[in-house]
Write a protein that holds these residues in place. Structure first.
Motif, PDB file in Angstrom:
ATOM      1  N   HIS A 125      48.247  41.076  12.498  1.00 32.34           N
ATOM      2  CA  HIS A 125      48.880  42.172  13.236  1.00 32.34           C
ATOM      3  C   HIS A 125      50.179  42.605  12.541  1.00 32.34           C
ATOM      4  O   HIS A 125      50.979  41.755  12.121  1.00 32.34           O
TER       5      HIS A 125
ATOM      6  N   CYS B   3      48.940  51.651  21.811  1.00 33.08           N
ATOM      7  CA  CYS B   3      49.411  50.359  21.310  1.00 33.08           C
ATOM      8  C   CYS B   3      50.909  50.229  21.591  1.00 33.08           C
ATOM      9  O   CYS B   3      51.677  51.128  21.240  1.00 33.08           O
TER      10      CYS B   3
ATOM     11  N   PHE C 174      53.102  48.646  20.095  1.00 36.30           N
ATOM     12  CA  PHE C 174      53.900  48.559  18.872  1.00 36.30           C
ATOM     13  C   PHE C 174      53.916  49.885  18.102  1.00 36.30           C
ATOM     14  O   PHE C 174      54.535  49.992  17.052  1.00 36.30           O
ATOM     15  N   SER C 175      53.256  50.922  18.652  1.00 42.73           N
ATOM     16  CA  SER C 175      53.063  52.166  17.889  1.00 42.73           C
ATOM     17  C   SER C 175      54.368  52.865  17.514  1.00 42.73           C
ATOM     18  O   SER C 175      54.420  53.565  16.501  1.00 42.73           O
TER      19      SER C 175
ATOM     20  N   CYS D 210      55.477  50.797  14.295  1.00 42.36           N
ATOM     21  CA  CYS D 210      54.488  50.344  13.322  1.00 42.36           C
ATOM     22  C   CYS D 210      54.341  51.351  12.176  1.00 42.36           C
ATOM     23  O   CYS D 210      54.129  52.544  12.417  1.00 42.36           O
TER      24      CYS D 210
ATOM     25  N   TYR E 166      51.891  51.811  10.296  1.00 40.24           N
ATOM     26  CA  TYR E 166      50.500  52.268  10.156  1.00 40.24           C
ATOM     27  C   TYR E 166      50.015  53.055  11.363  1.00 40.24           C
ATOM     28  O   TYR E 166      48.822  53.336  11.468  1.00 40.24           O
ATOM     29  N   ALA E 167      50.929  53.383  12.293  1.00 41.01           N
ATOM     30  CA  ALA E 167      50.489  53.997  13.557  1.00 41.01           C
ATOM     31  C   ALA E 167      49.757  55.315  13.312  1.00 41.01           C
ATOM     32  O   ALA E 167      50.203  56.161  12.541  1.00 41.01           O
TER      33      ALA E 167
ATOM     34  N   CYS F 152      46.204  55.103  17.682  1.00 40.31           N
ATOM     35  CA  CYS F 152      47.109  54.040  18.141  1.00 40.31           C
ATOM     36  C   CYS F 152      47.993  54.521  19.286  1.00 40.31           C
ATOM     37  O   CYS F 152      48.270  53.783  20.220  1.00 40.31           O
TER      38      CYS F 152
ATOM     39  N   PRO G  27      44.683  49.041  21.865  1.00 39.69           N
ATOM     40  CA  PRO G  27      43.667  48.230  21.162  1.00 39.69           C
ATOM     41  C   PRO G  27      43.334  46.959  21.954  1.00 39.69           C
ATOM     42  O   PRO G  27      44.199  46.410  22.622  1.00 39.69           O
TER      43      PRO G  27
ATOM     44  N   CYS H 118      44.633  45.219  17.223  1.00 35.39           N
ATOM     45  CA  CYS H 118      45.126  46.258  16.307  1.00 35.39           C
ATOM     46  C   CYS H 118      43.971  47.144  15.875  1.00 35.39           C
ATOM     47  O   CYS H 118      42.982  46.655  15.331  1.00 35.39           O
TER      48      CYS H 118
ATOM     49  N   ARG I 279      43.915  49.131  13.433  1.00 31.74           N
ATOM     50  CA  ARG I 279      43.807  49.168  11.970  1.00 31.74           C
ATOM     51  C   ARG I 279      42.785  48.150  11.500  1.00 31.74           C
ATOM     52  O   ARG I 279      41.917  48.464  10.685  1.00 31.74           O
TER      53      ARG I 279
HETATM   54 FE1  SF4 Z   1      49.298  49.171  16.873  1.00 35.13          FE
HETATM   55 FE2  SF4 Z   1      47.727  48.331  14.895  1.00 35.13          FE
HETATM   56 FE3  SF4 Z   1      48.038  50.926  15.377  1.00 35.13          FE
HETATM   57 FE4  SF4 Z   1      50.040  49.546  14.341  1.00 35.13          FE
HETATM   58  S1  SF4 Z   1      48.066  49.958  13.373  1.00 35.13           S
HETATM   59  S2  SF4 Z   1      50.185  51.013  16.002  1.00 35.13           S
HETATM   60  S3  SF4 Z   1      49.783  47.603  15.402  1.00 35.13           S
HETATM   61  S4  SF4 Z   1      47.083  49.454  16.721  1.00 35.13           S
END
Ligand code: SF4
Length: 327
Positions: free
Chosen positions: A249, A287, A289-290, A293, A295-296, A300, A305, A318, A320
């Protein structure tokens, strides 16, 4: 090898607090989701470390397990019995707690003898001699002299008080010890002594530990498995080896990068997590953590997730990763 016995099972556990506005009418304007659909299991004899920043819900989780908070929803089974509505009398002695603050968790008016006798008195059925037979070896096992029995909490250092708190929690020989940041109020040198004490006592008493901390070094030292929480939700759960070697994660990866390591070559030393934790009143819809993050994606931000397996006994929440798996 026989499968380890599951002693605690938590399913979709929730604790929501209403947010109210107005002095008189107290209109409800929202909810804080302190713990939100948390599920995990605990196996006899293991230490599950629970890590996360302040406000991630780890202390609320522990308080629901011991019965200091009533869950908003979900199920908790302990030694096969449902306990989310209250612990049956027959199981109360089997789950005990060590608190964060060794200064406020001991009654200053009680001598150490009375503090250690208190749980034995509440659960009854012991003569003065029998209580002595329990307390004296305990005192020795936590590294305190016999003379400590006559003294009062203010006469001890922080580390010694935490030893008293641990002895009190062990007086009833519980199956499960819930430890809520038990070393965070102590100096680093004392922390190591208390962590070693937990390890020794776990072996002697065949204890199962649920150990909450915000400190990754502490969690790495003490745990067999690790559960990572953020804004009331579980982000990842795995064996310690798997989590530290293959963190899946992005939040766990960021926590790992924030731990200092003795390697001058490493460029990402003490990298601080970008951005603030969102207010729990305005937690992100998808999510959690978006907002921090790197990678959001649109997905997300929209969709929460679910926990999915990414390895043996290793689960993470996650998009991703699940997208990569789907490819
Ligand atoms: Fe959340 Fe994973 Fe998307 Fe990042 S990549 S926002 S941790 S779901």
């Amino acid at each position: 090898m026989a499968a380890a016995e599951q002693i605690l099972e938590v399913e979709q556990l929730k604790k929501y607090y209403p947010v109210k506005k107005g002095l008189i009418l107290q209109k409800e304007i929202g909810q804080v989701r302190a713990v939100d659909e948390v599920s995990f299991a605990l196996y006899r004899g293991e230490t599950l470390g629970v890590i996360g920043e302040s406000g991630c819900g780890k202390s609320t989780l522990i308080r629901m397990l011991i019965g200091l908070e009533k869950p908003t929803g979900g199920e908790i089974r302990f030694l096969g019995e449902p306990i989310e509505k209250g612990m049956p009398a027959s199981l109360r002695r089997e789950m005990q707690m060590v608190f964060q603050d060794p200064y406020s968790s001991l009654d200053p008016r009680m001598s150490v003898r009375r503090i250690l006798e208190e749980p034995l008195r509440i659960h009854g059925g012991m003569s003065a001699e029998q209580k002595k037979q329990v307390i004296l070896p305990l005192l020795e096992q936590v590294g305190l002299p016999r003379e400590a029995l006559k003294k009062y909490p203010h006469e001890f250092s922080g580390g010694q008080r935490q030893r008293i708190g641990i002895a009190r929690a062990l007086a009833l020989k519980p199956t499960l010890l819930l430890c809520d940041e038990p070393v965070s109020a102590l100096d680093v040198s004392i922390q190591a002594q208390i962590l070693n004490l937990f390890r020794d006592l776990q072996r002697q008493y065949h204890l199962t530990l649920l150990f909450v901390s915000h400190d990754m070094s502490v969690i790495r030292y003490i745990s067999d498995r690790v559960m990572v929480m953020y804004l009331g939700q579980v982000m990842e759960i795995a064996t310690k080896k798997e989590l530290f070697e293959h963190p899946a994660h992005p939040y766990t990866q960021a926590l790992m990068r924030a731990v200092p390591v003795p390697d001058p070559e490493r460029q990402d030393q003490c990298a601080v997590l970008e951005g603030e934790i969102p207010s729990p009143i305005h937690a992100p819809a998808g999510c959690p953590f978006s907002t921090r993050c790197p990678y959001a994606s649109e997905l997300c931000r929209r969709q929460r997730p679910q926990m999915r397996p990414v390895g043996e006994g290793h689960l993470t929440a996650c998009h991703r990763y699940s997208e990569e798996v789907a490819r």
